[in-house]
Design an enzyme around this catalytic site. Structure first.
Site, PDB file in Angstrom:
ATOM      1  N   ASP A  17     -12.332  53.111   2.961  1.00 48.29           N
ATOM      2  CA  ASP A  17     -11.845  51.943   2.198  1.00 48.29           C
ATOM      3  C   ASP A  17     -10.332  51.709   2.285  1.00 48.29           C
ATOM      4  O   ASP A  17      -9.665  51.481   1.269  1.00 48.29           O
ATOM      5  CB  ASP A  17     -12.265  52.073   0.730  1.00 48.29           C
ATOM      6  N   HIS A  57     -18.192  43.432  -1.074  1.00 53.44           N
ATOM      7  CA  HIS A  57     -19.044  42.909  -2.148  1.00 53.44           C
ATOM      8  C   HIS A  57     -19.279  41.408  -2.042  1.00 53.44           C
ATOM      9  O   HIS A  57     -18.344  40.655  -1.728  1.00 53.44           O
ATOM     10  CB  HIS A  57     -18.385  43.162  -3.502  1.00 53.44           C
ATOM     11  N   HIS A  61     -20.315  40.284  -7.896  1.00 55.22           N
ATOM     12  CA  HIS A  61     -20.946  41.611  -7.815  1.00 55.22           C
ATOM     13  C   HIS A  61     -21.008  42.281  -9.190  1.00 55.22           C
ATOM     14  O   HIS A  61     -20.107  42.107 -10.022  1.00 55.22           O
ATOM     15  CB  HIS A  61     -20.156  42.492  -6.844  1.00 55.22           C
ATOM     16  N   HIS A  90     -12.815  42.628  -6.488  1.00 57.16           N
ATOM     17  CA  HIS A  90     -12.104  43.230  -5.349  1.00 57.16           C
ATOM     18  C   HIS A  90     -13.001  43.231  -4.124  1.00 57.16           C
ATOM     19  O   HIS A  90     -14.231  43.220  -4.233  1.00 57.16           O
ATOM     20  CB  HIS A  90     -11.680  44.674  -5.689  1.00 57.16           C
ATOM     21  N   LYS A 115     -20.298  48.583   2.682  1.00 59.18           N
ATOM     22  CA  LYS A 115     -21.076  49.098   1.548  1.00 59.18           C
ATOM     23  C   LYS A 115     -20.818  48.269   0.305  1.00 59.18           C
ATOM     24  O   LYS A 115     -19.842  47.523   0.236  1.00 59.18           O
ATOM     25  CB  LYS A 115     -20.741  50.568   1.306  1.00 59.18           C
ATOM     26  N   CYS A 160     -14.419  56.622  -4.257  1.00 60.34           N
ATOM     27  CA  CYS A 160     -15.213  56.494  -3.028  1.00 60.34           C
ATOM     28  C   CYS A 160     -15.108  57.706  -2.115  1.00 60.34           C
ATOM     29  O   CYS A 160     -16.086  58.082  -1.466  1.00 60.34           O
ATOM     30  CB  CYS A 160     -14.842  55.200  -2.307  1.00 60.34           C
TER      31      CYS A 160
HETATM   32 ZN   LIG Z   1     -16.045  48.104  -4.867  1.00 58.87          ZN
END
Ligand SMILES: [Zn+2]
Length: 213
Positions: A17, A57, A61, A90, A115, A160
């Site tokens: 990420d 996303h 979301h 985000h 993801k 994450c």
């Molecule tokens: Zn996220």
């Protein structure tokens, strides 16, 4: 002082990420997040396999506080699959905030795994979504390529990166976190809590010099 670790072709670097919204100035900024990009580029040059994740996303979301009436970011809310920390909007698909950092040397990556794409389910982990059962397929892919050890880095250490590392262990990989190639959110003691869980799971904490020296 630990001895250097020799990287071979059964190792993968998992870079988590490294996206604009997690960098200073982004919607969910991680302090000093940008400072690890050159280090991760240096690490990536040592690995035959580099895999990258990208939080991705759809608008609205379920992890966004904005979609839950009366909720604020960083609160916890009970969703169908369990407790979910709510975040500012985000990494919305196709937006500038979802883009990978422009200085991140992606050429070495064999995979960009997106993801968090299911509207109602978050996914901190690169391996298993937040419902605890929906797989991303990453463990099977890495095993098919003969990978035995996973070296995780990126953003954020306590979310994450940690969730990915714990799931990597659960999937049977020897797993390392390159601590200085990560940065944390560290809200509500989340960093200490994440390290406690990773220590208990025997996720190894290492420093980049152990791979680069
Ligand atoms: Zn996220």
């Amino acid at each position: 002082m630990s001895s250097a670790i020799t990287i071979d072709d059964q190792d993968v670097l998992l870079a988590v990420d490294l996206q604009a919204d997690f960098m200073p100035g982004g919607a969910l900024a991680v302090e000093d997040g940008h400072t690890i990009v050159p280090l991760i580029n240096a690490l990536a040059r040592r690995f035959a396999y580099v895999a990258v994740t990208q939080d991705w996303h759809p608008p609205g979301h379920a992890s966004f506080a904005s979609v839950h009436e009366g909720a604020a970011p960083f609160q916890s809310k009970r969703l169908a699959y369990g407790d979910q920390t709510l975040w500012p909007d985000h990494c919305v698909q196709g937006t500038a905030g979802a883009e990978l950092h422009p200085d991140f040397a992606l050429d070495a990556a064999f995979l960009i795994l997106r993801k968090g794409m299911h509207p109602g389910v978050d996914s901190y982990s690169a391996f298993v979504e937040a419902d605890g059962k929906t797989t991303t397929g990453l463990a099977a892919l890495l095993k098919a390529r003969g990978v035995k050890r996973i070296f995780a880095c990126g953003l954020a250490t306590d979310y994450c990166v940690a969730f990915s590392a714990l799931d990597a262990r659960a999937a049977g990989f020897e797993t390392f976190i390159i601590e200085d190639a990560c940065r944390a959110i560290d809200a509500n003691n989340s960093l200490d809590a994440a390290w406690a869980r990773m220590n208990a799971a025997e996720v190894w904490r290492i420093q980049s010099r152990e791979l680069l020296d």
